[in-house]
Design a protein around this motif. Structure first.
Motif, PDB file in Angstrom:
ATOM      1  N   LEU A 248     -63.657 -98.400  68.610  1.00  0.00           N
ATOM      2  CA  LEU A 248     -62.272 -97.966  68.421  1.00  0.00           C
ATOM      3  C   LEU A 248     -62.171 -97.179  67.108  1.00  0.00           C
ATOM      4  O   LEU A 248     -62.926 -97.405  66.159  1.00  0.00           O
ATOM      5  N   SER A 249     -61.189 -96.268  67.018  1.00  0.00           N
ATOM      6  CA  SER A 249     -61.084 -95.403  65.831  1.00  0.00           C
ATOM      7  C   SER A 249     -59.623 -95.202  65.436  1.00  0.00           C
ATOM      8  O   SER A 249     -58.713 -95.380  66.252  1.00  0.00           O
ATOM      9  N   GLY A 250     -59.449 -94.808  64.182  1.00  0.00           N
ATOM     10  CA  GLY A 250     -58.141 -94.445  63.636  1.00  0.00           C
ATOM     11  C   GLY A 250     -58.314 -93.250  62.709  1.00  0.00           C
ATOM     12  O   GLY A 250     -59.392 -93.018  62.165  1.00  0.00           O
ATOM     13  N   THR A 251     -57.246 -92.466  62.513  1.00  0.00           N
ATOM     14  CA  THR A 251     -57.329 -91.249  61.686  1.00  0.00           C
ATOM     15  C   THR A 251     -56.245 -91.264  60.611  1.00  0.00           C
ATOM     16  O   THR A 251     -55.227 -91.965  60.725  1.00  0.00           O
ATOM     17  N   THR A 252     -56.475 -90.451  59.609  1.00  0.00           N
ATOM     18  CA  THR A 252     -55.488 -90.227  58.545  1.00  0.00           C
ATOM     19  C   THR A 252     -55.633 -88.790  58.062  1.00  0.00           C
ATOM     20  O   THR A 252     -56.664 -88.132  58.313  1.00  0.00           O
ATOM     21  N   THR A 253     -54.608 -88.312  57.368  1.00  0.00           N
ATOM     22  CA  THR A 253     -54.600 -86.942  56.869  1.00  0.00           C
ATOM     23  C   THR A 253     -54.627 -86.963  55.338  1.00  0.00           C
ATOM     24  O   THR A 253     -53.889 -87.735  54.705  1.00  0.00           O
ATOM     25  N   VAL A 254     -55.425 -86.101  54.761  1.00  0.00           N
ATOM     26  CA  VAL A 254     -55.535 -85.979  53.307  1.00  0.00           C
ATOM     27  C   VAL A 254     -55.180 -84.542  52.936  1.00  0.00           C
ATOM     28  O   VAL A 254     -55.853 -83.599  53.388  1.00  0.00           O
ATOM     29  N   ASN A 255     -54.102 -84.367  52.151  1.00  0.00           N
ATOM     30  CA  ASN A 255     -53.717 -83.054  51.632  1.00  0.00           C
ATOM     31  C   ASN A 255     -54.356 -82.862  50.264  1.00  0.00           C
ATOM     32  O   ASN A 255     -54.049 -83.594  49.309  1.00  0.00           O
ATOM     33  N   ILE A 256     -55.207 -81.889  50.147  1.00  0.00           N
ATOM     34  CA  ILE A 256     -55.956 -81.656  48.918  1.00  0.00           C
ATOM     35  C   ILE A 256     -55.489 -80.334  48.317  1.00  0.00           C
ATOM     36  O   ILE A 256     -55.418 -79.313  49.012  1.00  0.00           O
ATOM     37  N   THR A 257     -55.153 -80.388  47.023  1.00  0.00           N
ATOM     38  CA  THR A 257     -54.696 -79.208  46.297  1.00  0.00           C
ATOM     39  C   THR A 257     -55.732 -78.845  45.240  1.00  0.00           C
ATOM     40  O   THR A 257     -56.193 -79.717  44.485  1.00  0.00           O
ATOM     41  N   LEU A 258     -56.041 -77.554  45.181  1.00  0.00           N
ATOM     42  CA  LEU A 258     -56.925 -77.072  44.120  1.00  0.00           C
ATOM     43  C   LEU A 258     -56.070 -76.786  42.885  1.00  0.00           C
ATOM     44  O   LEU A 258     -55.134 -75.968  42.935  1.00  0.00           O
ATOM     45  N   THR A 259     -56.334 -77.492  41.794  1.00  0.00           N
ATOM     46  CA  THR A 259     -55.599 -77.269  40.556  1.00  0.00           C
ATOM     47  C   THR A 259     -56.201 -76.102  39.801  1.00  0.00           C
ATOM     48  O   THR A 259     -57.376 -75.773  39.948  1.00  0.00           O
ATOM     49  N   ASP A 260     -55.349 -75.492  38.941  1.00  0.00           N
ATOM     50  CA  ASP A 260     -55.748 -74.259  38.278  1.00  0.00           C
ATOM     51  C   ASP A 260     -56.587 -74.546  37.039  1.00  0.00           C
ATOM     52  O   ASP A 260     -56.360 -75.525  36.318  1.00  0.00           O
ATOM     53  N   VAL A 261     -57.540 -73.681  36.802  1.00  0.00           N
ATOM     54  CA  VAL A 261     -58.295 -73.643  35.541  1.00  0.00           C
ATOM     55  C   VAL A 261     -58.206 -72.213  35.029  1.00  0.00           C
ATOM     56  O   VAL A 261     -57.925 -71.269  35.783  1.00  0.00           O
ATOM     57  N   ASN A 262     -58.411 -72.045  33.743  1.00  0.00           N
ATOM     58  CA  ASN A 262     -58.281 -70.726  33.130  1.00  0.00           C
ATOM     59  C   ASN A 262     -59.563 -69.930  33.358  1.00  0.00           C
ATOM     60  O   ASN A 262     -60.427 -69.823  32.483  1.00  0.00           O
ATOM     61  N   ASN A 263     -59.652 -69.374  34.533  1.00  0.00           N
ATOM     62  CA  ASN A 263     -60.835 -68.587  34.885  1.00  0.00           C
ATOM     63  C   ASN A 263     -60.521 -67.123  35.109  1.00  0.00           C
ATOM     64  O   ASN A 263     -61.372 -66.366  35.589  1.00  0.00           O
ATOM     65  N   ASN A 264     -59.253 -66.701  34.761  1.00  0.00           N
ATOM     66  CA  ASN A 264     -58.866 -65.304  34.933  1.00  0.00           C
ATOM     67  C   ASN A 264     -58.288 -64.775  33.626  1.00  0.00           C
ATOM     68  O   ASN A 264     -57.347 -65.363  33.077  1.00  0.00           O
ATOM     69  N   PRO A 265     -58.790 -63.679  33.099  1.00  0.00           N
ATOM     70  CA  PRO A 265     -58.235 -63.093  31.869  1.00  0.00           C
ATOM     71  C   PRO A 265     -56.978 -62.293  32.185  1.00  0.00           C
ATOM     72  O   PRO A 265     -56.775 -61.839  33.327  1.00  0.00           O
ATOM     73  N   PRO A 266     -56.077 -62.102  31.178  1.00  0.00           N
ATOM     74  CA  PRO A 266     -54.896 -61.265  31.403  1.00  0.00           C
ATOM     75  C   PRO A 266     -55.284 -59.790  31.496  1.00  0.00           C
ATOM     76  O   PRO A 266     -56.238 -59.344  30.839  1.00  0.00           O
ATOM     77  N   ARG A 267     -54.529 -59.043  32.293  1.00  0.00           N
ATOM     78  CA  ARG A 267     -54.785 -57.626  32.472  1.00  0.00           C
ATOM     79  C   ARG A 267     -53.453 -56.863  32.531  1.00  0.00           C
ATOM     80  O   ARG A 267     -52.538 -57.254  33.267  1.00  0.00           O
ATOM     81  N   PHE A 268     -53.337 -55.790  31.709  1.00  0.00           N
ATOM     82  CA  PHE A 268     -52.160 -54.922  31.769  1.00  0.00           C
ATOM     83  C   PHE A 268     -52.226 -54.084  33.039  1.00  0.00           C
ATOM     84  O   PHE A 268     -53.285 -53.535  33.382  1.00  0.00           O
ATOM     85  N   PRO A 269     -51.108 -53.937  33.754  1.00  0.00           N
ATOM     86  CA  PRO A 269     -51.128 -53.117  34.968  1.00  0.00           C
ATOM     87  C   PRO A 269     -51.283 -51.632  34.675  1.00  0.00           C
ATOM     88  O   PRO A 269     -51.638 -50.864  35.568  1.00  0.00           O
ATOM     89  N   GLN A 270     -50.970 -51.181  33.443  1.00  0.00           N
ATOM     90  CA  GLN A 270     -51.142 -49.783  33.071  1.00  0.00           C
ATOM     91  C   GLN A 270     -51.632 -49.730  31.623  1.00  0.00           C
ATOM     92  O   GLN A 270     -51.395 -50.643  30.844  1.00  0.00           O
ATOM     93  N   SER A 271     -52.275 -48.636  31.318  1.00  0.00           N
ATOM     94  CA  SER A 271     -52.899 -48.532  29.991  1.00  0.00           C
ATOM     95  C   SER A 271     -51.973 -47.937  28.948  1.00  0.00           C
ATOM     96  O   SER A 271     -52.213 -48.097  27.749  1.00  0.00           O
ATOM     97  N   LYS A 272     -50.891 -47.245  29.352  1.00  0.00           N
ATOM     98  CA  LYS A 272     -49.971 -46.622  28.412  1.00  0.00           C
ATOM     99  C   LYS A 272     -48.532 -46.926  28.803  1.00  0.00           C
ATOM    100  O   LYS A 272     -48.193 -46.965  29.985  1.00  0.00           O
ATOM    101  N   TYR A 273     -47.698 -47.091  27.770  1.00  0.00           N
ATOM    102  CA  TYR A 273     -46.267 -47.327  27.959  1.00  0.00           C
ATOM    103  C   TYR A 273     -45.504 -46.353  27.062  1.00  0.00           C
ATOM    104  O   TYR A 273     -45.960 -46.020  25.956  1.00  0.00           O
TER     105      TYR A 273
END
Length: 789
Positions: A248-273
């Motif tokens: 006999l068997s039973g099931t369950t659901t696990v919702n897993i969320t990936l949490t953020d780490v600082n793996n992306n540097p900031p980037r300006f969308p344009q080089s001049k303003y």
């Protein structure tokens, strides 16, 4: 069916015979001891020995969830006392006896009457008795036995939660633990594999895996990115029987969320303003916003903006908006279009919380160039100082220049500027300013003691554009000049005792001076030059801005002199020296031996002169009579004042008389007595006028006696002349008739209707010479140009 049940029961009894014998032996020993005790009680203390007998039974076993149509056979109870003749009766008590378990009282066979569930109750404890039907006595002691329910796999595994929530950092390595799930099985874990659970993943591969025995979920792929996918739903299965088919068997659901780490540097969308700003904007004004994008969230996306280089790094600043993570460019220093029109600066955005694990991904910052154009505006005049402080002596003459303010037009046009005083800050018009050069001068005399400071506001306005004006505060400090003489600090009530001795201090005086010399006050005290040597008192300067008054003779007499006046010369040491004379009033009083004043009034002097009581009463009566006369005179005078102003027919002055009848015309001679005009001597003996209050300061004017035959016209003209030249006569309402209009007035018209015809500005300075009634008009038209502004 019953044969199979007996066979299985026999097998179970054979396997557990050894365990059952040990338990049975202990129970039989206890029952044997109890039988022996009962035997002693029944045979009145005689020891009775019985042959040991025992039950023929063992532990019974029963499968749960029996689904047959007949009752389920459990086992058989039998004692060695049973000869098979039906003389014994078996009785069953305990858990479920009579309801769940039924015993055949003749044979001892036990059956289960209902379907049993091991998960509800896995063990039943019952007790059996064998009773002789004839005697009703037990042939064996009551014995306890157990019926154990054997488990079957009738319960599926159940998880402790229907839904699990877990999180794991993104970019985690393979095998990183995420969460542990747990399932339970109500079946007997000690019997077969009914409760042996195995975990597996039905949904969620290939991202996650699970340990089949522990239920720990782990990551299965490396470098999973939250920016690509953040949420995962994993379905876990728990199966009993060791995961074998049929479990006999039973099931369950696990919702897993990936949490953020600082793996992306900031980037300006344009080089001049490109930004722009008016040169007149205040400091701190925001000119625009720039924003670098960071896919991370939370504190991993927090950035700090800064100006790293450029010719505008000193003129502009950039601050970080913590809510929007934008960089706000603001004005740091005052801009000037005439000096520089375009600025360039490089701004940098960097993460405030970098993660050392991801430094290999590159620098976590980015830069962009910002161009700022300065736009020209018509600026207001600028003063050379943020405020002005002017010090002037209080004795400066009216019209003297006390200082100057300077303002200039910062624009390239260099427009001319005029100056004016804000009259709301100089309501008394003490100061004025030359509109062309900004020189401030006085209009009135100054007094430091009244107003030590004057705070006025000067306005500089462009002549070509009056809307462009600037205000500047001017603080005028009035410096002190020694123009006040010192004087007594208060009124002194000084007395000297009649029995005073020479050299006795009777008063210490101090003085005050409204001036405020920079070195402090220093006062000196001397007798006045007219009386350098006073025979009664001596003035001693204490050298601390006070002076003491000492007696100079032995004893004073109130009979000879009850009050002395001592003039004291007081002067200061400032330049120019100011001095004043203060007079100290000293009364002679009667004192006791300790010097305490007892009496200084006039009554004591009278009593000491030896007046009798009768004389004092006579004096008091005289005073009372005088008071009564004064009151009566005052009452009569007030009553006369309440009478009409003119009630005498002898008063020849013009009067307005109101009648309610029309009169008789020319023949009516009763309306006014003309005879009075022809008898001037009747007015010579007249009393004072009743329509004015007599003034004692004016001398009584005696009219010149008139003779009888004087002409009436002459009489009127003389009276008119006398009244016109009388300074004490008020201006009564009169009717003056002139037979001619007269010549033109030498004064021009004051009307402004003809002012448009004048070629230039009119001079109204002559209004100041017309007296106080025209002061308001003179202030409006006779002031300088700055005053009118």
């Amino acid at each position: 069916m019953r044969t199979c049940s007996c066979l299985s029961l026999f097998i179970w009894i054979s396997l557990l015979h050894v365990v059952a014998l040990s338990s049975l032996q202990e129970r039989m020993n206890k029952y044997s001891e109890r039988e022996k005790t009962l035997g002693l009680s029944e045979d009145r203390g005689k020891m009775l020995l019985r042959t040991k007998r025992g039950w023929m039974w063992n532990q019974f076993f029963l499968l749960e969830e029996y689904t047959g149509t007949d009752t389920q056979y459990v086992g058989k109870l039998h004692t060695d006392q049973d000869k098979g003749d039906g003389n014994l009766k078996y009785i069953l008590t305990g858990d479920g006896a009579g309801s769940l378990f039924i015993i055949d009282e003749n044979t001892g066979d036990i059956h289960a009457a209902k379907k049993l569930d091991r998960e509800e109750k896995s063990l039943y404890v019952l007790r059996a008795k064998a009773i002789d039907r004839k005697t009703g006595r037990q042939v064996e002691p009551e014995s306890e036995f157990i019926i154990k329910i054997h488990d079957i796999n009738d319960n599926e595994p159940k998880f402790t939660k229907d839904l699990y929530t877990a999180s794991v950092p993104e970019m985690s390595g393979v095998g990183t633990s995420v969460i542990q799930v747990m399932a339970t099985d109500a079946d007997d874990a000690n019997y077969g594999n009914s409760a042996k659970i195995v975990y597996s993943i039905l949904q969620g591969q290939p991202y996650f895996s699970i340990d089949p025995e522990s239920g720990i979920i782990k990551t299965a792929l490396p470098d999973m990115s939250r920016e690509n996918r953040e949420q995962y739903q994993v379905v876990i299965q728990a199966k009993d029987m060791g995961g074998q088919m049929g479990g006999l068997s039973g099931t369950t659901t696990v919702n897993i969320t990936l949490t953020d780490v600082n793996n992306n540097p900031p980037r300006f969308p344009q080089s001049k303003y490109q930004l722009s700003s008016l040169e007149s904007v205040p400091l701190g004004t925001p000119l625009g916003r720039v924003k670098a994008n960071d896919p991370d969230v939370g504190e991993n996306a927090e950035m700090e903006y800064s100006v790293v280089e450029g010719d505008g790094s000193d003129m502009f600043d950039i601050i970080t908006d913590k809510d929007t993570q934008e960089g706000i460019i603001t004005v740091k220093k005052q801009l000037d279009f005439e000096k520089k029109m375009v600025y360039s600066l490089r701004v940098e955005a960097s993460n405030t919380h970098p993660d050392p694990r991801f430094r290999h991904l590159g620098p976590f910052k980015d830069t962009a160039v910002v161009k700022i154009s300065v736009e020209d505006v018509d600026e207001s005049p600028v003063f050379s100082k943020p405020f002005y402080l002017i010090e002037v002596d209080e004795d400066v003459k009216e019209g003297s220049i006390i200082g100057q303010v300077i303002a200039y037009d910062p624009d390239a046009m260099k427009n001319l500027i005029k100056y004016s005083v804000d009259r709301h800050t100089d309501m008394d018009r003490i100061f004025n300013i030359h509109s062309a050069n900004g020189s401030i001068f006085t209009l009135k005399s100054l007094d430091r003691e009244s107003f030590p400071w004057h705070n006025i506001t000067i306005t500089a306005t462009e002549i070509n554009n009056p809307k462009q004006s600037t205000h500047i505060p001017v603080f005028i400090r009035i410096l002190d000049i020694n123009d006040h003489a010192p004087e007594f600090a208060k009124y002194y009530e000084t007395f000297v005792c009649e029995n005073a001795k020479p050299g006795q201090l009777i008063q210490t005086i101090s003085v005050m001076d409204k001036d405020d010399p920079p070195r402090g006050h220093k006062f000196f005290f001397e007798p006045v030059p007219e009386f350098p040597l006073n025979p009664n008192f001596t003035i001693v300067d204490n050298k601390d801005n006070t002076a003491g008054v000492l007696t100079r003779k032995d004893g004073y007499s109130r009979h000879k002199m009850n009050t002395y006046f001592l003039p004291i010369l007081i002067f200061d040491n400032d330049y120019p020296i100011q001095s004043s004379t203060g007079t100290l009033t000293i009364r002679v009083c009667a004192c006791d031996k300790q010097g305490n004043m007892q009496s200084c009034n006039a009554e004591a002097l009278i009593l000491s002169a030896g007046l009798s009581t009768g004389a004092l009463i006579a004096i008091l009566l005289c005073i009372l009579i005088l008071l009564i006369l004064v009151v009566l005179f005052t009452a009569l005078k007030r009553q006369r004042k309440k009478e009409p102003l003119i009630i005498s027919k002898d008063d020849v002055r013009d009067n307005i008389v109101t009648y309610n009848d029309e009169g008789g015309g020319e023949e009516d001679t009763q309306a006014f007595d003309i005879g009075t005009l022809r008898n001037p001597e009747a007015r010579e003996d007249s009393k004072h006028r009743r329509d004015i209050m007599p003034e004692s300061i004016f001398q009584i004017r005696r009219t010149v006696p008139l003779w009888e035959n004087i002409d009436v016209q002459d009489f009127i003209h003389r009276r008119l002349k006398e009244n016109d030249s009388d300074p004490s006569a008020p201006p009564y309402d009169s009717l003056a008739t002139y037979a001619y209009e007269g010549n033109d007035s030498i004064a021009d018209s004051l009307s402004s209707l003809e002012s448009l015809a004048a070629d230039g500005n009119q001079d109204y300075d002559y209004l100041s010479d017309w007296g106080p009634r025209f002061k308001k008009l003179a202030d409006m038209y006779g002031g300088d140009e700055s005053d009118r502004d």
